[in-house]
Motif scaffolding. Structure first.
Motif, PDB file in Angstrom:
ATOM      1  N   SER A  32      -2.826  94.669  69.192  1.00  0.00           N
ATOM      2  CA  SER A  32      -3.474  95.086  67.940  1.00  0.00           C
ATOM      3  C   SER A  32      -4.996  95.024  67.997  1.00  0.00           C
ATOM      4  O   SER A  32      -5.658  95.609  67.150  1.00  0.00           O
ATOM      5  CB  SER A  32      -2.960  94.243  66.770  1.00  0.00           C
ATOM      6  OG  SER A  32      -3.502  92.941  66.812  1.00  0.00           O
ATOM      7  N   VAL A  33      -5.537  94.316  68.982  1.00  0.00           N
ATOM      8  CA  VAL A  33      -6.993  94.195  69.059  1.00  0.00           C
ATOM      9  C   VAL A  33      -7.599  94.978  70.220  1.00  0.00           C
ATOM     10  O   VAL A  33      -8.795  94.868  70.477  1.00  0.00           O
ATOM     11  CB  VAL A  33      -7.450  92.715  69.139  1.00  0.00           C
ATOM     12  CG1 VAL A  33      -7.038  91.963  67.896  1.00  0.00           C
ATOM     13  CG2 VAL A  33      -6.948  92.045  70.396  1.00  0.00           C
ATOM     14  N   LEU A 179      -0.239  79.323  64.768  1.00  0.00           N
ATOM     15  CA  LEU A 179      -1.264  79.091  63.742  1.00  0.00           C
ATOM     16  C   LEU A 179      -2.660  79.369  64.297  1.00  0.00           C
ATOM     17  O   LEU A 179      -3.473  80.023  63.637  1.00  0.00           O
ATOM     18  CB  LEU A 179      -1.181  77.663  63.214  1.00  0.00           C
ATOM     19  CG  LEU A 179      -0.048  77.369  62.252  1.00  0.00           C
ATOM     20  CD1 LEU A 179       0.014  75.872  61.943  1.00  0.00           C
ATOM     21  CD2 LEU A 179      -0.209  78.169  60.966  1.00  0.00           C
ATOM     22  N   VAL A 180      -2.929  78.895  65.501  1.00  0.00           N
ATOM     23  CA  VAL A 180      -4.227  79.146  66.120  1.00  0.00           C
ATOM     24  C   VAL A 180      -4.413  80.638  66.358  1.00  0.00           C
ATOM     25  O   VAL A 180      -5.477  81.204  66.049  1.00  0.00           O
ATOM     26  CB  VAL A 180      -4.371  78.340  67.436  1.00  0.00           C
ATOM     27  CG1 VAL A 180      -5.599  78.779  68.219  1.00  0.00           C
ATOM     28  CG2 VAL A 180      -4.417  76.849  67.141  1.00  0.00           C
ATOM     29  N   ALA A 181      -3.377  81.307  66.867  1.00  0.00           N
ATOM     30  CA  ALA A 181      -3.469  82.745  67.135  1.00  0.00           C
ATOM     31  C   ALA A 181      -3.688  83.537  65.846  1.00  0.00           C
ATOM     32  O   ALA A 181      -4.500  84.467  65.816  1.00  0.00           O
ATOM     33  CB  ALA A 181      -2.212  83.229  67.852  1.00  0.00           C
ATOM     34  N   ILE A 182      -2.989  83.174  64.791  1.00  0.00           N
ATOM     35  CA  ILE A 182      -3.151  83.869  63.514  1.00  0.00           C
ATOM     36  C   ILE A 182      -4.559  83.654  62.972  1.00  0.00           C
ATOM     37  O   ILE A 182      -5.197  84.588  62.473  1.00  0.00           O
ATOM     38  CB  ILE A 182      -2.073  83.426  62.501  1.00  0.00           C
ATOM     39  CG1 ILE A 182      -0.708  83.980  62.929  1.00  0.00           C
ATOM     40  CG2 ILE A 182      -2.417  83.870  61.093  1.00  0.00           C
ATOM     41  CD1 ILE A 182       0.470  83.391  62.175  1.00  0.00           C
ATOM     42  N   PHE A 183      -5.062  82.439  63.086  1.00  0.00           N
ATOM     43  CA  PHE A 183      -6.428  82.159  62.656  1.00  0.00           C
ATOM     44  C   PHE A 183      -7.429  83.023  63.429  1.00  0.00           C
ATOM     45  O   PHE A 183      -8.317  83.648  62.841  1.00  0.00           O
ATOM     46  CB  PHE A 183      -6.752  80.672  62.841  1.00  0.00           C
ATOM     47  CG  PHE A 183      -8.202  80.351  62.640  1.00  0.00           C
ATOM     48  CD1 PHE A 183      -8.739  80.279  61.364  1.00  0.00           C
ATOM     49  CD2 PHE A 183      -9.042  80.140  63.727  1.00  0.00           C
ATOM     50  CE1 PHE A 183     -10.088  79.999  61.170  1.00  0.00           C
ATOM     51  CE2 PHE A 183     -10.387  79.861  63.551  1.00  0.00           C
ATOM     52  CZ  PHE A 183     -10.914  79.791  62.274  1.00  0.00           C
ATOM     53  N   LEU A 184      -7.275  83.058  64.751  1.00  0.00           N
ATOM     54  CA  LEU A 184      -8.193  83.852  65.579  1.00  0.00           C
ATOM     55  C   LEU A 184      -8.070  85.345  65.273  1.00  0.00           C
ATOM     56  O   LEU A 184      -9.068  86.063  65.220  1.00  0.00           O
ATOM     57  CB  LEU A 184      -7.937  83.591  67.063  1.00  0.00           C
ATOM     58  CG  LEU A 184      -8.282  82.183  67.545  1.00  0.00           C
ATOM     59  CD1 LEU A 184      -7.833  81.985  68.989  1.00  0.00           C
ATOM     60  CD2 LEU A 184      -9.762  81.890  67.375  1.00  0.00           C
ATOM     61  N   ARG A 185      -6.849  85.793  65.034  1.00  0.00           N
ATOM     62  CA  ARG A 185      -6.637  87.211  64.717  1.00  0.00           C
ATOM     63  C   ARG A 185      -7.266  87.559  63.376  1.00  0.00           C
ATOM     64  O   ARG A 185      -7.880  88.617  63.213  1.00  0.00           O
ATOM     65  CB  ARG A 185      -5.140  87.537  64.711  1.00  0.00           C
ATOM     66  CG  ARG A 185      -4.802  88.960  64.331  1.00  0.00           C
ATOM     67  CD  ARG A 185      -5.383  89.946  65.342  1.00  0.00           C
ATOM     68  NE  ARG A 185      -5.063  91.310  65.016  1.00  0.00           N
ATOM     69  CZ  ARG A 185      -5.865  92.134  64.315  1.00  0.00           C
ATOM     70  NH1 ARG A 185      -7.026  91.703  63.868  1.00  0.00           N
ATOM     71  NH2 ARG A 185      -5.495  93.364  64.073  1.00  0.00           N
ATOM     72  N   ARG A 187      -9.782  85.981  61.958  1.00  0.00           N
ATOM     73  CA  ARG A 187     -11.230  85.932  62.159  1.00  0.00           C
ATOM     74  C   ARG A 187     -11.726  87.211  62.829  1.00  0.00           C
ATOM     75  O   ARG A 187     -12.751  87.769  62.445  1.00  0.00           O
ATOM     76  CB  ARG A 187     -11.598  84.708  62.992  1.00  0.00           C
ATOM     77  CG  ARG A 187     -13.080  84.377  62.948  1.00  0.00           C
ATOM     78  CD  ARG A 187     -13.350  83.088  63.617  1.00  0.00           C
ATOM     79  NE  ARG A 187     -13.388  83.329  65.055  1.00  0.00           N
ATOM     80  CZ  ARG A 187     -13.692  82.434  65.953  1.00  0.00           C
ATOM     81  NH1 ARG A 187     -13.944  81.194  65.587  1.00  0.00           N
ATOM     82  NH2 ARG A 187     -13.725  82.729  67.226  1.00  0.00           N
ATOM     83  N   TYR A 188     -10.974  87.710  63.807  1.00  0.00           N
ATOM     84  CA  TYR A 188     -11.323  88.968  64.465  1.00  0.00           C
ATOM     85  C   TYR A 188     -11.315  90.116  63.453  1.00  0.00           C
ATOM     86  O   TYR A 188     -12.197  90.960  63.434  1.00  0.00           O
ATOM     87  CB  TYR A 188     -10.340  89.244  65.610  1.00  0.00           C
ATOM     88  CG  TYR A 188     -10.536  90.584  66.257  1.00  0.00           C
ATOM     89  CD1 TYR A 188     -11.503  90.754  67.256  1.00  0.00           C
ATOM     90  CD2 TYR A 188      -9.771  91.685  65.886  1.00  0.00           C
ATOM     91  CE1 TYR A 188     -11.698  91.990  67.855  1.00  0.00           C
ATOM     92  CE2 TYR A 188      -9.964  92.915  66.469  1.00  0.00           C
ATOM     93  CZ  TYR A 188     -10.918  93.065  67.457  1.00  0.00           C
ATOM     94  OH  TYR A 188     -11.109  94.280  68.039  1.00  0.00           O
ATOM     95  N   HIS A 189     -10.301  90.133  62.605  1.00  0.00           N
ATOM     96  CA  HIS A 189     -10.186  91.178  61.579  1.00  0.00           C
ATOM     97  C   HIS A 189     -11.407  91.154  60.653  1.00  0.00           C
ATOM     98  O   HIS A 189     -11.961  92.203  60.324  1.00  0.00           O
ATOM     99  CB  HIS A 189      -8.902  90.970  60.779  1.00  0.00           C
ATOM    100  CG  HIS A 189      -8.746  91.893  59.622  1.00  0.00           C
ATOM    101  ND1 HIS A 189      -8.379  93.212  59.768  1.00  0.00           N
ATOM    102  CD2 HIS A 189      -8.930  91.704  58.281  1.00  0.00           C
ATOM    103  CE1 HIS A 189      -8.339  93.788  58.571  1.00  0.00           C
ATOM    104  NE2 HIS A 189      -8.669  92.892  57.667  1.00  0.00           N
ATOM    105  N   LEU A 190     -11.815  89.972  60.223  1.00  0.00           N
ATOM    106  CA  LEU A 190     -12.971  89.847  59.344  1.00  0.00           C
ATOM    107  C   LEU A 190     -14.250  90.345  60.032  1.00  0.00           C
ATOM    108  O   LEU A 190     -15.061  91.023  59.412  1.00  0.00           O
ATOM    109  CB  LEU A 190     -13.156  88.409  58.879  1.00  0.00           C
ATOM    110  CG  LEU A 190     -12.097  87.866  57.927  1.00  0.00           C
ATOM    111  CD1 LEU A 190     -12.374  86.402  57.595  1.00  0.00           C
ATOM    112  CD2 LEU A 190     -12.003  88.704  56.653  1.00  0.00           C
TER     113      LEU A 190
END
Length: 194
Positions: A32-33, A179-185, A187-190
């Motif tokens: 997705s990134v 949880l870490v991956a979702i947080f990083l994802r 943050r990337y989205h923002l």
């Protein structure tokens, strides 16, 4: 000599499914990134970069789905547990821990829904935006299957979770990675939309 019951095997398959679904989810996040443009990817060995992550993501989803179905089927096959197919597909009437069985049922059915809507012909008819929104349901499913895995008693005796049991630690580690991956994802989205 070791002897395994259907319940033991079901539990082992549940842990395997948890690990495989975590890996699959991480692959989906990478896709997705646009992972190929990142420096970390470019530094990996060529044989790793040549792996088709889209195909790997699809195949791991199919294998995880089969493992999840076997995980559920083995509980039904052990007649002493009193589970029926109806309990597996709509867990609220389950003889043991019905709420947590229900969460497992919902995550299993959600996985089927996501796999079906990802088939090329269906994905094309849905259009990218609708397909993507449906695919985002996997974030909710992740929560459901982790809660199911952590709170289900491996012996179906309605005991509280043993947070330091090796099986639970594997699931907890997968949950932490997610949880870490979702947080990083997120943050990337923002960053992309600022």
């Amino acid at each position: 000599m070791f002897s395994f019951s259907y319940l033991d095997l079901s539990g082992a398959l549940g842990i395997m499914a948890c690990g495989l679904l975590t890996f699959n989810f991480l692959l989906g996040m990478m896709l997705s990134v646009g992972y190929k443009r990142f420096a970390f990817w470019k530094k990996l060995p060529v044989y790793v970069r040549n792996v088709d992550l889209t195909q790997l993501h699809n195949y791991t989803a199919y294998v995880a789905w089969i493992i999840v179905l076997l995980h559920a089927a083995l509980v039904v096959l052990d007649k002493s547990l009193g589970f029926s197919w109806q309990n597996i597909f709509w867990g609220l009437g389950a003889p043991k821990q019905p709420v947590f069985v229900w969460l497992g049922s919902l995550s299993m059915l959600g996985l089927v829904f996501i796999i079906i809507t990802t088939q090329k012909i269906i994905k094309k008819r849905l259009g990218f935006r609708l397909w993507k929104n449906i695919h985002l349901v996997s974030y909710l499913l992740t929560i459901l299957f982790f809660v199911h895995g952590i709170f289900m008693d491996p012996l179906l005796q309605d005991r509280s979770p043993d947070w330091f049991d090796a099986e639970k630690l594997v699931i907890e580690l997968c949950a932490l990675v997610m949880l870490v991956a979702i947080f990083l994802r997120f943050r990337y989205h923002l960053k992309q939309h600022n």
